[in-house]
Design a protein around this motif. Structure first.
Motif, PDB file in Angstrom:
ATOM      1  N   GLU A 139      -7.055   0.657  -0.628  1.00 35.93           N
ATOM      2  CA  GLU A 139      -7.377  -0.461   0.252  1.00 35.93           C
ATOM      3  C   GLU A 139      -8.654  -0.214   1.063  1.00 35.93           C
ATOM      4  O   GLU A 139      -9.502  -1.074   1.188  1.00 35.93           O
ATOM      5  CB  GLU A 139      -6.185  -0.588   1.216  1.00 35.93           C
ATOM      6  CG  GLU A 139      -6.045  -1.864   1.924  1.00 35.93           C
ATOM      7  CD  GLU A 139      -4.668  -1.897   2.601  1.00 35.93           C
ATOM      8  OE1 GLU A 139      -4.186  -2.981   2.842  1.00 35.93           O
ATOM      9  OE2 GLU A 139      -4.083  -0.819   2.867  1.00 35.93           O
ATOM     10  N   ASP A 183      -5.658  -1.790  -4.936  1.00 34.16           N
ATOM     11  CA  ASP A 183      -5.060  -2.287  -3.697  1.00 34.16           C
ATOM     12  C   ASP A 183      -6.005  -3.287  -3.033  1.00 34.16           C
ATOM     13  O   ASP A 183      -7.014  -2.901  -2.448  1.00 34.16           O
ATOM     14  CB  ASP A 183      -4.754  -1.103  -2.762  1.00 34.16           C
ATOM     15  CG  ASP A 183      -3.747  -1.490  -1.689  1.00 34.16           C
ATOM     16  OD1 ASP A 183      -3.481  -2.699  -1.541  1.00 34.16           O
ATOM     17  OD2 ASP A 183      -3.223  -0.591  -1.008  1.00 34.16           O
ATOM     18  N   GLU A 184      -5.667  -4.536  -3.139  1.00 36.74           N
ATOM     19  CA  GLU A 184      -6.443  -5.635  -2.554  1.00 36.74           C
ATOM     20  C   GLU A 184      -7.934  -5.551  -2.836  1.00 36.74           C
ATOM     21  O   GLU A 184      -8.741  -5.434  -1.916  1.00 36.74           O
ATOM     22  CB  GLU A 184      -6.174  -5.709  -1.045  1.00 36.74           C
ATOM     23  CG  GLU A 184      -4.686  -5.844  -0.762  1.00 36.74           C
ATOM     24  CD  GLU A 184      -4.380  -6.409   0.610  1.00 36.74           C
ATOM     25  OE1 GLU A 184      -5.254  -7.067   1.191  1.00 36.74           O
ATOM     26  OE2 GLU A 184      -3.255  -6.186   1.075  1.00 36.74           O
ATOM     27  N   SER A 192       0.830  -1.208   0.000  1.00 38.50           N
ATOM     28  CA  SER A 192       0.000   0.000   0.000  1.00 38.50           C
ATOM     29  C   SER A 192       0.861   1.254   0.000  1.00 38.50           C
ATOM     30  O   SER A 192       0.509   2.268  -0.614  1.00 38.50           O
ATOM     31  CB  SER A 192      -0.922   0.028   1.224  1.00 38.50           C
ATOM     32  OG  SER A 192      -1.778  -1.080   1.191  1.00 38.50           O
TER      33      SER A 192
HETATM   34 MG   LIG Z   1      -1.986  -2.672   2.117  1.00 44.95          MG
END
Ligand SMILES: [Mg+2]
Ligand SMILES: Nc1ncnc2c1ncn2[C@@H]1O[C@H](COP(=O)(O)OP(=O)(O)OP(=O)(O)O)[C@@H](O)[C@H]1O
Lengths: 235, 287
Positions: free
Chosen positions: A83, A160-161, A41
């Motif tokens: 995220e 991000d994820e 991140s």
């Molecule tokens: Mg992260």
């Protein structure tokens, strides 16, 4: 298209990432793997200009973007789906999507067209378009965050994820959507815990450990790498 | 019955001004995440600039107001740049201290420039007219109409334009706004400008029926705090509704209880509403 050269980032005097080198070519899907706290991140925040690198430089289509503010980086064509999603909770789903098109705010017709495309990709967003974003389920919020990022018609999208907290069936759909977005012409840099699924759609990957990249290679190479298999793919 | 309607109209007048001031305060809350104590000083400076434009330059009341709202808007932007922007990564307590500092500075400045005396602002709209058996002054009608028009314009701006929506977006998620390509610096300055304009407008409208003096902002800002707490911190409909609720409560309280206590009503109201609905009327997530 995007290249990070020897990038290090610090929080106070804690070095979160160190001498990171990443190359993303136009049209690719590139995945960042790594344990919690490895620095994925942080890398994304730095590309988007929310953090500034202590050393190193970041180039996007040949020119350095390190000194640009986050809004200028979005205008240059890099958008991030963070995220924690960073939605506008009290705005409706549609208003959130419209904010995604902020950099194109003068082109009304195009915005309408892109909005239809996003609704096609995520029909649930159309169904819930008048609800407050904060009232959506986690998975729906994730779709909204991705849809909102798409509204800016980015050349490069940082995800991000995206599969975090999603049901297995939805995860599969999510990766299909990401592949779809990529096929429609957007280059993608993806951070994922779901290594198997991510590598299946990616061209190449980087593996983070404690702020360093320890392994890099094509998806095939990473699948074949014994240590990577053990640590992240689990087979 | 007549008395009641007369008082309701007075409540509408007072409430309009409260709403204008509270709106600015609630908008800036979205940027700073603290109530800006210096907002009351902007209100006071707004009244003085209008007053000075009329007495020294002989400008018409309306033009004096135009000069005043633009000047105070710019002063407000300057305050954001010089004081709050450099503090953007620091703690809320530092923001609060800075805000109080600005308040003290502006009040001392007003003392220095205009002195401590009470000034009377003369309006060209002093005529008394009769509407449906109510005796109204043109000035009060002007207050209500101008405030409502200003609020409608603000609403349309916030809801229908991208620039306006970026103010709301930044209040709800600053980094999210940044990642959408919004220049958060510009949005912060714009928000402070609007807040300054609203404060100066409220002050200039109400000054002819009150007085102009250096500490005139104290009670108003205190009440504006009560309003945005009642309305739900950062809520725009809450600030408008809260302003009118307080205006009506005060004027009715003044009639049926005692006019000596009208300033206490705000705080009684605060206690009652927070007891029933601790998050405020338009708490986040519901508005
Ligand atoms: Mg992260
Ligand atoms: N704002 C911050 N201040 C101080 N340290 C931070 C901050 N943000 C992250 N860190 C630290 O930097 C390191 C890298 O964090 P980062 O969020 O980049 O990890 P990540 O790879 O994204 O992890 P995850 O998979 O859990 O999301 C962690 O050790 C974290 O504690």
């Amino acid at each position: 298209m995007l290249s990070l050269r020897d990038v290090s980032v610090q929080y106070g005097n804690y070095t979160a990432i160190q001498n990171i080198n990443i190359e993303v070519r136009s049209g690719e899907i590139v995945v960042l793997l790594g344990a919690n706290g490895a620095g994925k991140s942080t890398t994304f925040r730095t590309i988007s200009g929310l953090n500034k690198p202590a050393t190193g430089d970041i180039f996007f289509e040949g020119s350095s973007i390190c000194s640009l503010t986050p809004d200028k980086i979005v205008k240059a064509g890099i958008v991030q789906c963070a995220e924690d999603r960073k939605l506008f909770p009290e705005m409706s789903v549609q208003e959130n999507l419209m904010m995604g098109a902020y950099v194109h705010r003068r082109k009304k017709k195009e915005i309408k067209h892109t909005l239809e495309e996003v609704f096609e990709l995520f029909p649930i967003l159309h169904e819930k378009r008048n609800q407050a974003a904060g009232s959506l389920s986690g998975g729906q919020q994730q779709m909204l965050a991705i849809g909102r990022a798409l509204m800016s018609k980015p050349e490069l999208m940082l995800l991000d994820e995206p599969s975090i907290g999603l049901a297995p069936l939805i995860v599969e759909q999510m990766f299909e959507s990401i592949q779809q977005i990529n096929q429609d012409g957007t280059t993608i840099l993806l951070a994922e815990q779901n290594a198997h699924a991510a590598l299946s759609i990616a061209n190449k990957g980087y593996v983070y450990e404690n702020g360093n990249i320890v392994v890099e290679g094509s998806s095939k190479e990473l699948f074949a790498n014994e240590e990577v298999r053990k640590a992240y793919i689990g087979a | 019955m007549d008395v009641l309607f007369q008082q309701l109209f007075n409540g509408l007048t007072v409430g309009s001004v409260y709403s204008l001031v509270a709106l600015g305060l609630t908008l800036v809350y979205g940027i700073l995440h603290i109530p800006n104590f210096a907002h009351g000083a902007l209100y006071m400076v707004g009244a003085y600039i209008t007053y000075t434009m009329m007495t020294s330059l002989g400008l018409h009341y309306v033009f004096a107001i135009v000069v005043s709202i633009i000047s105070v808007g710019l002063i407000s932007v300057l305050m954001e740049r010089i004081v709050f922007h450099p503090l953007r990564d620091s703690t809320p307590i530092q923001h609060k201290v800075a805000a109080i500092g600005v308040l003290l500075f502006l009040e001392a400045l007003a003392h220095y420039i205009w002195g401590a005396d009470y000034q009377q602002m003369v309006t060209p709209y002093g005529q008394v007219i009769e509407v449906f058996g109510l005796t109204l002054t043109m000035q009060r009608i002007l207050i209500v109409v101008t405030a409502i028009v200003a609020m409608i314009l603000l609403y349309l701006f916030l809801k229908k334009t991208y620039t306006g929506a970026s103010i709301i977006a930044m209040a709800q998620n600053r980094e999210g706004a940044h990642l959408m390509g919004i220049n958060t610096n510009k949005v912060a300055m714009l928000t402070f400008f609007i807040a300054g304009v609203l404060a100066a407008l409220g002050a200039s409208l109400t000054s002819p029926i009150n007085l102009v003096f250096p500490s005139m902002g104290h009670l108003v800002i205190l009440k504006a705090f009560v309003i945005i707490i009642i309305g739900g911190m950062g809520s725009i409909p809450g600030a408008i509704l809260g302003g009118y609720i307080l205006g009506f409560s005060e004027s009715i309280g003044a009639t049926y209880i005692s006019s000596d206590y009208s300033d206490i009503i705000a705080f009684v109201l605060l206690i009652i509403i927070l007891t029933i609905k601790p998050q405020g009327i338009f708490a986040k997530g519901e508005a």
